[in-house]
Write a protein that holds these residues in place. Structure first.
Motif, PDB file in Angstrom:
ATOM      1  N   GLY A  46       0.772  -1.233   0.000  1.00  0.00           N
ATOM      2  CA  GLY A  46       0.000   0.000   0.000  1.00  0.00           C
ATOM      3  C   GLY A  46       0.799   1.277   0.000  1.00  0.00           C
ATOM      4  O   GLY A  46       0.222   2.360   0.071  1.00  0.00           O
ATOM      5  N   THR A  47       2.118   1.190  -0.075  1.00  0.00           N
ATOM      6  CA  THR A  47       2.915   2.418  -0.088  1.00  0.00           C
ATOM      7  C   THR A  47       2.680   3.175  -1.396  1.00  0.00           C
ATOM      8  O   THR A  47       2.507   2.561  -2.455  1.00  0.00           O
ATOM      9  N   PRO A  48       2.613   4.506  -1.352  1.00  0.00           N
ATOM     10  CA  PRO A  48       2.336   5.269  -2.582  1.00  0.00           C
ATOM     11  C   PRO A  48       3.488   5.184  -3.575  1.00  0.00           C
ATOM     12  O   PRO A  48       4.654   5.123  -3.196  1.00  0.00           O
ATOM     13  N   LEU A  49       3.125   5.172  -4.860  1.00  0.00           N
ATOM     14  CA  LEU A  49       4.107   5.077  -5.935  1.00  0.00           C
ATOM     15  C   LEU A  49       3.898   6.238  -6.908  1.00  0.00           C
ATOM     16  O   LEU A  49       2.788   6.755  -7.043  1.00  0.00           O
ATOM     17  N   MET A  64       9.255  -6.078  -4.351  1.00  0.00           N
ATOM     18  CA  MET A  64       9.822  -6.834  -5.459  1.00  0.00           C
ATOM     19  C   MET A  64      11.026  -7.657  -5.019  1.00  0.00           C
ATOM     20  O   MET A  64      11.401  -8.635  -5.667  1.00  0.00           O
ATOM     21  N   THR A  65      11.634  -7.273  -3.893  1.00  0.00           N
ATOM     22  CA  THR A  65      12.834  -7.973  -3.431  1.00  0.00           C
ATOM     23  C   THR A  65      12.586  -8.852  -2.206  1.00  0.00           C
ATOM     24  O   THR A  65      13.368  -9.760  -1.937  1.00  0.00           O
ATOM     25  N   ILE A  66      11.505  -8.572  -1.471  1.00  0.00           N
ATOM     26  CA  ILE A  66      11.182  -9.349  -0.266  1.00  0.00           C
ATOM     27  C   ILE A  66       9.970 -10.221  -0.557  1.00  0.00           C
ATOM     28  O   ILE A  66       8.958  -9.732  -1.064  1.00  0.00           O
ATOM     29  N   ALA A  67      10.066 -11.495  -0.245  1.00  0.00           N
ATOM     30  CA  ALA A  67       8.929 -12.404  -0.450  1.00  0.00           C
ATOM     31  C   ALA A  67       7.823 -12.054   0.533  1.00  0.00           C
ATOM     32  O   ALA A  67       8.014 -12.142   1.748  1.00  0.00           O
ATOM     33  N   ARG A  68       6.679 -11.653   0.021  1.00  0.00           N
ATOM     34  CA  ARG A  68       5.517 -11.351   0.857  1.00  0.00           C
ATOM     35  C   ARG A  68       4.549 -12.527   0.750  1.00  0.00           C
ATOM     36  O   ARG A  68       4.004 -12.782  -0.330  1.00  0.00           O
ATOM     37  N   PRO A  69       4.289 -13.251   1.821  1.00  0.00           N
ATOM     38  CA  PRO A  69       3.420 -14.431   1.726  1.00  0.00           C
ATOM     39  C   PRO A  69       1.943 -14.107   1.552  1.00  0.00           C
ATOM     40  O   PRO A  69       1.166 -14.977   1.176  1.00  0.00           O
ATOM     41  N   TRP A  70       1.537 -12.851   1.851  1.00  0.00           N
ATOM     42  CA  TRP A  70       0.128 -12.510   1.677  1.00  0.00           C
ATOM     43  C   TRP A  70      -0.151 -12.140   0.222  1.00  0.00           C
ATOM     44  O   TRP A  70       0.753 -11.850  -0.569  1.00  0.00           O
ATOM     45  N   SER A  71      -1.429 -12.138  -0.158  1.00  0.00           N
ATOM     46  CA  SER A  71      -1.825 -11.914  -1.548  1.00  0.00           C
ATOM     47  C   SER A  71      -1.754 -10.444  -1.955  1.00  0.00           C
ATOM     48  O   SER A  71      -1.137 -10.096  -2.956  1.00  0.00           O
ATOM     49  N   ARG A  72      -2.414  -9.577  -1.186  1.00  0.00           N
ATOM     50  CA  ARG A  72      -2.434  -8.151  -1.483  1.00  0.00           C
ATOM     51  C   ARG A  72      -2.536  -7.388  -0.168  1.00  0.00           C
ATOM     52  O   ARG A  72      -2.989  -7.945   0.835  1.00  0.00           O
ATOM     53  N   GLY A  73      -2.151  -6.110  -0.171  1.00  0.00           N
ATOM     54  CA  GLY A  73      -2.231  -5.322   1.052  1.00  0.00           C
ATOM     55  C   GLY A  73      -2.432  -3.844   0.775  1.00  0.00           C
ATOM     56  O   GLY A  73      -2.130  -3.353  -0.316  1.00  0.00           O
ATOM     57  N   ARG A  74      -2.945  -3.143   1.774  1.00  0.00           N
ATOM     58  CA  ARG A  74      -3.169  -1.711   1.669  1.00  0.00           C
ATOM     59  C   ARG A  74      -2.861  -1.035   3.007  1.00  0.00           C
ATOM     60  O   ARG A  74      -2.912  -1.666   4.068  1.00  0.00           O
ATOM     61  N   SER A  75      -2.595   0.270   2.945  1.00  0.00           N
ATOM     62  CA  SER A  75      -2.422   1.105   4.132  1.00  0.00           C
ATOM     63  C   SER A  75      -3.184   2.405   3.921  1.00  0.00           C
ATOM     64  O   SER A  75      -3.330   2.870   2.788  1.00  0.00           O
ATOM     65  N   ALA A  76      -3.636   2.980   5.014  1.00  0.00           N
ATOM     66  CA  ALA A  76      -4.444   4.202   4.921  1.00  0.00           C
ATOM     67  C   ALA A  76      -3.615   5.471   4.997  1.00  0.00           C
ATOM     68  O   ALA A  76      -3.943   6.470   4.351  1.00  0.00           O
ATOM     69  N   LEU A  77      -2.534   5.454   5.797  1.00  0.00           N
ATOM     70  CA  LEU A  77      -1.749   6.652   6.044  1.00  0.00           C
ATOM     71  C   LEU A  77      -0.260   6.352   5.914  1.00  0.00           C
ATOM     72  O   LEU A  77       0.159   5.199   6.047  1.00  0.00           O
ATOM     73  N   LEU A  78       0.519   7.397   5.694  1.00  0.00           N
ATOM     74  CA  LEU A  78       1.958   7.300   5.880  1.00  0.00           C
ATOM     75  C   LEU A  78       2.273   7.574   7.353  1.00  0.00           C
ATOM     76  O   LEU A  78       1.632   8.405   7.989  1.00  0.00           O
ATOM     77  N   TYR A  79       3.268   6.875   7.853  1.00  0.00           N
ATOM     78  CA  TYR A  79       3.625   6.996   9.267  1.00  0.00           C
ATOM     79  C   TYR A  79       4.554   8.203   9.458  1.00  0.00           C
ATOM     80  O   TYR A  79       5.757   8.078   9.671  1.00  0.00           O
ATOM     81  N   VAL A 201      -5.263  -7.255  10.225  1.00  0.00           N
ATOM     82  CA  VAL A 201      -5.288  -5.827  10.526  1.00  0.00           C
ATOM     83  C   VAL A 201      -4.192  -5.510  11.542  1.00  0.00           C
ATOM     84  O   VAL A 201      -4.061  -6.183  12.566  1.00  0.00           O
ATOM     85  N   ASP A 202      -3.406  -4.462  11.247  1.00  0.00           N
ATOM     86  CA  ASP A 202      -2.381  -4.012  12.187  1.00  0.00           C
ATOM     87  C   ASP A 202      -2.322  -2.492  12.158  1.00  0.00           C
ATOM     88  O   ASP A 202      -2.879  -1.853  11.256  1.00  0.00           O
ATOM     89  N   ASP A 203      -1.670  -1.913  13.145  1.00  0.00           N
ATOM     90  CA  ASP A 203      -1.605  -0.456  13.197  1.00  0.00           C
ATOM     91  C   ASP A 203      -0.541   0.106  12.251  1.00  0.00           C
ATOM     92  O   ASP A 203      -0.795   1.068  11.536  1.00  0.00           O
ATOM     93  N   VAL A 204       0.655  -0.500  12.239  1.00  0.00           N
ATOM     94  CA  VAL A 204       1.751   0.023  11.423  1.00  0.00           C
ATOM     95  C   VAL A 204       2.483  -1.122  10.729  1.00  0.00           C
ATOM     96  O   VAL A 204       2.729  -2.168  11.338  1.00  0.00           O
ATOM     97  N   MET A 205       2.840  -0.915   9.471  1.00  0.00           N
ATOM     98  CA  MET A 205       3.736  -1.832   8.774  1.00  0.00           C
ATOM     99  C   MET A 205       5.074  -1.148   8.584  1.00  0.00           C
ATOM    100  O   MET A 205       5.140  -0.051   8.031  1.00  0.00           O
ATOM    101  N   THR A 206       6.130  -1.799   9.062  1.00  0.00           N
ATOM    102  CA  THR A 206       7.485  -1.272   8.866  1.00  0.00           C
ATOM    103  C   THR A 206       8.213  -2.168   7.860  1.00  0.00           C
ATOM    104  O   THR A 206       8.272  -1.881   6.683  1.00  0.00           O
ATOM    105  N   ALA A 235       7.294   4.425   5.109  1.00  0.00           N
ATOM    106  CA  ALA A 235       7.839   4.440   3.750  1.00  0.00           C
ATOM    107  C   ALA A 235       9.199   5.126   3.762  1.00  0.00           C
ATOM    108  O   ALA A 235       9.501   5.945   4.630  1.00  0.00           O
ATOM    109  N   LYS A 236      10.017   4.773   2.792  1.00  0.00           N
ATOM    110  CA  LYS A 236      11.388   5.295   2.744  1.00  0.00           C
ATOM    111  C   LYS A 236      11.422   6.805   2.615  1.00  0.00           C
ATOM    112  O   LYS A 236      12.351   7.451   3.065  1.00  0.00           O
ATOM    113  N   ASP A 237      10.403   7.366   1.964  1.00  0.00           N
ATOM    114  CA  ASP A 237      10.376   8.806   1.772  1.00  0.00           C
ATOM    115  C   ASP A 237       9.620   9.517   2.890  1.00  0.00           C
ATOM    116  O   ASP A 237       9.345  10.696   2.787  1.00  0.00           O
ATOM    117  N   ALA A 238       9.186   8.712   3.949  1.00  0.00           N
ATOM    118  CA  ALA A 238       8.406   9.326   5.020  1.00  0.00           C
ATOM    119  C   ALA A 238       9.256  10.176   5.937  1.00  0.00           C
ATOM    120  O   ALA A 238      10.421   9.933   6.133  1.00  0.00           O
TER     121      ALA A 238
END
Length: 238
Positions: A46-49, A64-79, A201-206, A235-238
């Motif tokens: 869900g990070t903005p592109l 693209m470089t880290i294996a994510r075992p889940w199918s799809r994901g989203r986030s509402a805000l930048l931290y 559901v979680d509060d923050v994804m790092t 996000a890296k640009d956060a």
């Protein structure tokens, strides 16, 4: 009666407490300082592109470089900015009232992920941390989101088998190592996930290490597939 109550208890901004027109709302300045995620986003985290929104499943560099075992994901805000302030208020400031407006933001971004008969579950806290904090902020978000989406939720679907130190300040690899074999499906709730799509559901994804551990536990126990949604994304640009 409602008008009289509003005169006595006028609606306040959920962030700064200035007066606003409706309940569970942000005032103008706080809204502008809250980094809501929209437009083109990574389909896994869900990070903005950069670029225009599209129907293609585009991934960020990390996903693209880290294996994510889940199918799809989203986030509402930048931290960052007011997004970080709101997350910390919910997590450590006893602002349980933030769960409902936050769930509204989650409901808006999670629409593309919804599946028939989806089961919503929070990322768990170890019981010792839960005893100290007195509530699991992810469980509050999951419960409020399930209510808004009219989907079933299971607050104790997952358990933490051992307590880990805080992940703050740890690098990506250290986070993944520390969370290995720490999360499992509650055997009393396993029947609820077999063959179903799960929304974590979680509060923050790092780094995504916690969500990965939860996803792997769900899939190993028989879940059909797993999707994720977080209130905020580092996000890296956060």
């Amino acid at each position: 009666m409602q008008s009289a109550l509003q005169l006595i208890y006028p609606s306040q901004c959920i962030s700064c407490r200035d007066l606003v027109e409706g309940d569970d709302a942000l005032c103008g300045p706080c809204w502008r300082d809250t980094p809501f995620i929209g437009g083109l986003v990574c389909d896994k985290c869900g990070t903005p592109l950069p670029g225009e929104d599209s129907d293609d499943n585009i991934l960020c560099d990390d996903c693209m470089t880290i294996a994510r075992p889940w199918s799809r994901g989203r986030s509402a805000l930048l931290y960052r900015d007011n997004g970080r302030k709101l997350v910390l208020a919910l997590k450590h400031g006893d602002r349980l009232d933030l769960a409902n407006p936050a769930a509204t933001w989650l409901a808006q971004v999670v629409v593309p992920l919804l599946q028939p008969e989806m089961l919503i579950a929070p990322v768990p806290l170890h019981w010792m941390r839960l005893l100290k904090r007195r509530y699991n902020q992810s469980a509050l978000l999951a419960q409020a989101l399930a209510k808004q989406l009219r989907l079933a939720d299971c607050p104790d679907l997952l358990t933490r088998r051992k307590r880990t130190r805080s992940l703050d300040g740890l690098g990506r690899d250290a986070r993944f190592r520390m969370l290995a074999d720490t999360i499992a499906v509650n055997p009393k709730r396993r029947h609820r996930l077999i063959g179903r799509s799960i929304l974590l559901v979680d509060d923050v994804m790092t780094s995504g290490a916690t969500l990965a551990a939860c996803t792997e536990a769900c899939l190993a126990a028989g879940a059909k597939d797993v999707f994720t949604v977080t209130l905020a994304r580092v996000a890296k640009d956060a």
